[in-house]
Design an enzyme around this catalytic site. Structure first.
Site, PDB file in Angstrom:
ATOM      1  N   ASN A 165       0.788  -1.230   0.000  1.00  0.00           N
ATOM      2  CA  ASN A 165       0.000   0.000   0.000  1.00  0.00           C
ATOM      3  C   ASN A 165       0.824   1.286   0.000  1.00  0.00           C
ATOM      4  O   ASN A 165       0.343   2.321  -0.454  1.00  0.00           O
ATOM      5  CB  ASN A 165      -1.009   0.007   1.157  1.00  0.00           C
ATOM      6  CG  ASN A 165      -0.379  -0.252   2.498  1.00  0.00           C
ATOM      7  OD1 ASN A 165       0.761  -0.701   2.607  1.00  0.00           O
ATOM      8  ND2 ASN A 165      -1.121   0.026   3.558  1.00  0.00           N
ATOM      9  N   LYS A 188      12.176  -7.710   0.420  1.00  0.00           N
ATOM     10  CA  LYS A 188      11.189  -8.459  -0.353  1.00  0.00           C
ATOM     11  C   LYS A 188       9.946  -7.582  -0.506  1.00  0.00           C
ATOM     12  O   LYS A 188       9.127  -7.485   0.393  1.00  0.00           O
ATOM     13  CB  LYS A 188      10.843  -9.775   0.356  1.00  0.00           C
ATOM     14  CG  LYS A 188      10.432 -10.926  -0.560  1.00  0.00           C
ATOM     15  CD  LYS A 188       9.229 -10.675  -1.431  1.00  0.00           C
ATOM     16  CE  LYS A 188       7.973 -10.551  -0.609  1.00  0.00           C
ATOM     17  NZ  LYS A 188       6.756 -10.337  -1.496  1.00  0.00           N
ATOM     18  N   PRO A 189       9.798  -6.907  -1.661  1.00  0.00           N
ATOM     19  CA  PRO A 189       8.605  -6.080  -1.857  1.00  0.00           C
ATOM     20  C   PRO A 189       7.378  -6.926  -2.149  1.00  0.00           C
ATOM     21  O   PRO A 189       7.484  -8.114  -2.501  1.00  0.00           O
ATOM     22  CB  PRO A 189       8.981  -5.214  -3.071  1.00  0.00           C
ATOM     23  CG  PRO A 189       9.947  -6.063  -3.839  1.00  0.00           C
ATOM     24  CD  PRO A 189      10.709  -6.853  -2.803  1.00  0.00           C
ATOM     25  N   ALA A 190       6.203  -6.313  -2.016  1.00  0.00           N
ATOM     26  CA  ALA A 190       4.965  -7.013  -2.337  1.00  0.00           C
ATOM     27  C   ALA A 190       4.911  -7.313  -3.824  1.00  0.00           C
ATOM     28  O   ALA A 190       5.362  -6.523  -4.655  1.00  0.00           O
ATOM     29  CB  ALA A 190       3.760  -6.169  -1.929  1.00  0.00           C
ATOM     30  N   GLY A 242       2.530  -5.620   7.522  1.00  0.00           N
ATOM     31  CA  GLY A 242       1.479  -6.364   6.836  1.00  0.00           C
ATOM     32  C   GLY A 242       0.399  -6.782   7.810  1.00  0.00           C
ATOM     33  O   GLY A 242       0.244  -6.208   8.892  1.00  0.00           O
ATOM     34  N   SER A 243      -0.328  -7.813   7.434  1.00  0.00           N
ATOM     35  CA  SER A 243      -1.472  -8.238   8.230  1.00  0.00           C
ATOM     36  C   SER A 243      -1.043  -8.941   9.506  1.00  0.00           C
ATOM     37  O   SER A 243       0.042  -9.544   9.587  1.00  0.00           O
ATOM     38  CB  SER A 243      -2.363  -9.172   7.411  1.00  0.00           C
ATOM     39  OG  SER A 243      -1.757 -10.440   7.254  1.00  0.00           O
ATOM     40  N   GLU A 264       5.000  -4.358  12.282  1.00  0.00           N
ATOM     41  CA  GLU A 264       4.004  -3.290  12.142  1.00  0.00           C
ATOM     42  C   GLU A 264       2.812  -3.931  11.445  1.00  0.00           C
ATOM     43  O   GLU A 264       2.822  -4.135  10.228  1.00  0.00           O
ATOM     44  CB  GLU A 264       4.576  -2.122  11.337  1.00  0.00           C
ATOM     45  CG  GLU A 264       3.780  -0.845  11.501  1.00  0.00           C
ATOM     46  CD  GLU A 264       2.720  -0.683  10.445  1.00  0.00           C
ATOM     47  OE1 GLU A 264       1.534  -0.948  10.773  1.00  0.00           O
ATOM     48  OE2 GLU A 264       3.041  -0.296   9.328  1.00  0.00           O
ATOM     49  N   LEU A 265       1.799  -4.274  12.232  1.00  0.00           N
ATOM     50  CA  LEU A 265       0.727  -5.137  11.752  1.00  0.00           C
ATOM     51  C   LEU A 265      -0.579  -4.364  11.554  1.00  0.00           C
ATOM     52  O   LEU A 265      -0.572  -3.155  11.392  1.00  0.00           O
ATOM     53  CB  LEU A 265       0.565  -6.310  12.713  1.00  0.00           C
ATOM     54  CG  LEU A 265       1.861  -7.091  13.006  1.00  0.00           C
ATOM     55  CD1 LEU A 265       1.617  -8.210  14.000  1.00  0.00           C
ATOM     56  CD2 LEU A 265       2.474  -7.634  11.714  1.00  0.00           C
ATOM     57  N   ARG A 292      -6.988   8.653   2.921  1.00  0.00           N
ATOM     58  CA  ARG A 292      -5.612   8.477   2.456  1.00  0.00           C
ATOM     59  C   ARG A 292      -5.482   7.074   1.878  1.00  0.00           C
ATOM     60  O   ARG A 292      -5.877   6.088   2.498  1.00  0.00           O
ATOM     61  CB  ARG A 292      -4.639   8.660   3.626  1.00  0.00           C
ATOM     62  CG  ARG A 292      -3.185   8.699   3.215  1.00  0.00           C
ATOM     63  CD  ARG A 292      -2.287   8.813   4.429  1.00  0.00           C
ATOM     64  NE  ARG A 292      -0.888   8.950   4.062  1.00  0.00           N
ATOM     65  CZ  ARG A 292       0.127   8.755   4.892  1.00  0.00           C
ATOM     66  NH1 ARG A 292      -0.120   8.444   6.156  1.00  0.00           N
ATOM     67  NH2 ARG A 292       1.372   8.892   4.489  1.00  0.00           N
ATOM     68  N   CYS A 298      -3.052   0.991   7.150  1.00  0.00           N
ATOM     69  CA  CYS A 298      -3.223   0.480   8.507  1.00  0.00           C
ATOM     70  C   CYS A 298      -3.588   1.599   9.472  1.00  0.00           C
ATOM     71  O   CYS A 298      -4.139   1.339  10.540  1.00  0.00           O
ATOM     72  CB  CYS A 298      -1.969  -0.244   8.968  1.00  0.00           C
ATOM     73  SG  CYS A 298      -0.471   0.761   8.883  1.00  0.00           S
ATOM     74  N   GLU A 472       9.208   2.453  14.180  1.00  0.00           N
ATOM     75  CA  GLU A 472       9.920   2.903  12.986  1.00  0.00           C
ATOM     76  C   GLU A 472       9.870   4.423  12.952  1.00  0.00           C
ATOM     77  O   GLU A 472       8.814   5.029  13.157  1.00  0.00           O
ATOM     78  CB  GLU A 472       9.286   2.312  11.727  1.00  0.00           C
ATOM     79  CG  GLU A 472       9.409   0.794  11.675  1.00  0.00           C
ATOM     80  CD  GLU A 472       8.854   0.190  10.398  1.00  0.00           C
ATOM     81  OE1 GLU A 472       9.532  -0.663   9.805  1.00  0.00           O
ATOM     82  OE2 GLU A 472       7.731   0.568  10.013  1.00  0.00           O
TER      83      GLU A 472
END
Length: 491
Positions: A165, A188-190, A242-243, A264-265, A292, A298, A472
């Protein structure tokens, strides 16, 4: 409708972006030559084909990071800082290209993508300034006889798994502190949004980052490729955005090597409007917090709790603003809301709204998919949402604002905290005493008081409960990539 960017400009940019794996400072094809398509969510068409990395490729990326780690850790902090500052300058110079890439592969409007470039790039500037400030301390042994020396050292090779995102900001938020601390990294990008990361890797190389310090592996089989890396004893840090369900699996895997981890979920952010709030400012904040990234964030406000005396006014004004937004491809002139990331995301949002309406909720504006091509969903406001509806209990990645009325301050705070998540909460009130009470009572890692936007490179970003751990950005961000070593020496 006129277009801001024509197809020729898009084609020219896509032809210059690397599509291979970036390992040890070199671009290469995946082992076996497999590729995977990157889709434009506004049209459903393929933009380009990129390398589809294998387990062997992932190991090669870690090999490169491990081989380079000792030299990079010994590189003077001022040198690391100057490289990061050069990266900041290059990203700024290439801002239009980065923004267009994000719009093409992720869908957000071009103006918003430019905003992400500015925000994401700040992590390079911030951590370029933090690198030379890494320090320890010297003290006396309280009982005498020795001195105590504390020093900070890089944790070692890092694996960073990025979400789709925020393709630039989520990369810079991890890469910048890692490099500032003296760590090497495998990114490792999405699969949905790899092009921005690949272009960023090239930009970092152009800025002078040595070969092997930053490596990028793209793959359509993420779990298969990263599992051996997490199990490899040479890896010392895992950072993931991510999730929550995926984060829990990664934490379990990382426990075998006792890795340092940052998670960071997910979030299910409450947006609480009290009866003494400036309603117009609350609506403005709601638009920022909700819309946004089309709501695909998230940090997006997902549950709107409004105190009864101002509920009707707030809901009406919010619906007016949401209903006035222009939906369209992000490169179109005037587009304010782009597509959702894919068909599954759009269908999930639609299903949640349908379920709420069937249970008694009322759609004030929106409530349907838009257009024949791409994955668009209309900005939506829903009222009278019943307790237990998925619009309230689960994180909804889309442009939907469910509104619930409450009566007392205690009830509003209780509703806000009634979730397993704890990333961010928003609260609007003009009373300073209430503001402080509420900020302290909300069970989240971040609070936006009379503000719908809190992300800042100089501030610690992160959550509590099922929203993860670690921070972060801010002074805390670099600490996630540093180990503390204590040395005792007698006199």
């Amino acid at each position: 409708m006129s277009t801001t960017i024509d197809s020729t400009r898009e084609s020219e940019l896509l032809s210059t972006v690397p599509t291979g794996l970036f390992i040890g400072g070199r671009w290469r094809a995946a082992t076996g030559g497999a590729t995977v398509a990157v889709e434009d969510p506004a049209t459903g068409r393929t933009l380009v084909e990129i390398a589809d990395g294998t387990v062997e490729d992932g190991t090669a990326a870690l090999d490169a990071a491990v081989a380079t780690a000792p030299a990079w850790a010994k590189t003077p902090t001022r040198v690391r800082a100057e490289i990061l500052r050069k990266a900041f300058d290059l990203v700024a110079a290439r801002a239009d290209d980065f923004a267009l890439l994000m719009t093409l592969e992720m869908g957000k409007p071009l103006a918003e993508a430019k905003g992400e470039v500015a925000y994401g790039n700040e992590f390079f500037r911030w951590f370029s300034e933090e690198a030379p400030r890494i320090s320890g301390r010297y003290s006396q042994n309280p009982v005498g006889g020795s001195r105590l020396l504390t020093m900070k050292q890089p944790v070692g090779p890092v694996l960073a798994i990025l979400p789709w995102n925020f393709p630039l900001a989520m990369g810079t938020r991890k890469i910048a502190p890692a490099l500032a601390a003296g760590c090497t990294i495998v990114v490792k990008p999405a699969t949905q949004t790899p092009l921005t990361t690949l272009y960023l890797a090239q930009t970092l190389a152009d800025a002078g980052v040595p070969d092997g310090v930053v490596n990028v592996i793209t793959t359509s089989t993420t779990s298969k490729v990263v599992a051996p890396l997490i199990a490899d004893p040479r890896l010392r840090k895992l950072t993931f955005t991510g999730s929550t369900p995926v984060g829990k699996k990664l934490v379990e895997q990382s426990a075998q090597q006792l890795l340092r981890i940052s998670m960071e979920l997910g979030g299910n952010a409450p947006f609480v409007v009290f009866d003494d709030a400036d309603v117009d400012k609350a609506v403005e904040g709601a638009m920022l917090a909700k819309m946004r990234n089309q709501g695909e964030a998230c940090t997006a406000a997902n549950r709107f709790y409004v105190q009864r005396p101002v509920a009707e006014e707030f809901s009406r004004k919010l619906a007016e603003r949401m209903g006035s937004l222009v939906v369209g491809r992000g490169t179109e002139d005037g587009a304010q809301v782009g597509p959702l990331i894919d068909a599954r995301a759009r269908d999930d949002v639609a299903q949640r709204v349908t379920e709420a309406v069937e249970a008694g909720a009322r759609v004030v504006v929106g409530g349907q998919a838009v257009g024949e091509a791409g994955y668009f969903y209309a900005p939506t406001v829903v009222t009278d949402v019943p307790v237990g509806a998925r619009l309230l209990t689960e994180e909804t990645f889309g442009p939907v604002a469910p509104v619930v009325v409450f009566d007392t301050e205690e009830e509003g705070v209780a509703l806000a905290n009634d979730t397993e998540y704890g990333l961010i909460a928003y609260a609007f009130t003009q009373g300073m005493d209430r503001a402080m009470r509420v900020a302290e009572a909300l069970e989240t890692g971040m609070v936006g008081l009379n503000s719908g936007l809190v992300s800042n490179a100089a501030a610690p970003f992160g959550g509590v409960k099922a929203s993860g751990f670690g921070r972060e950005g801010g002074l805390e961000g670099i600490e996630e990539y540093l180990e503390t070593k204590y040395v005792n020496f007698p006199l």
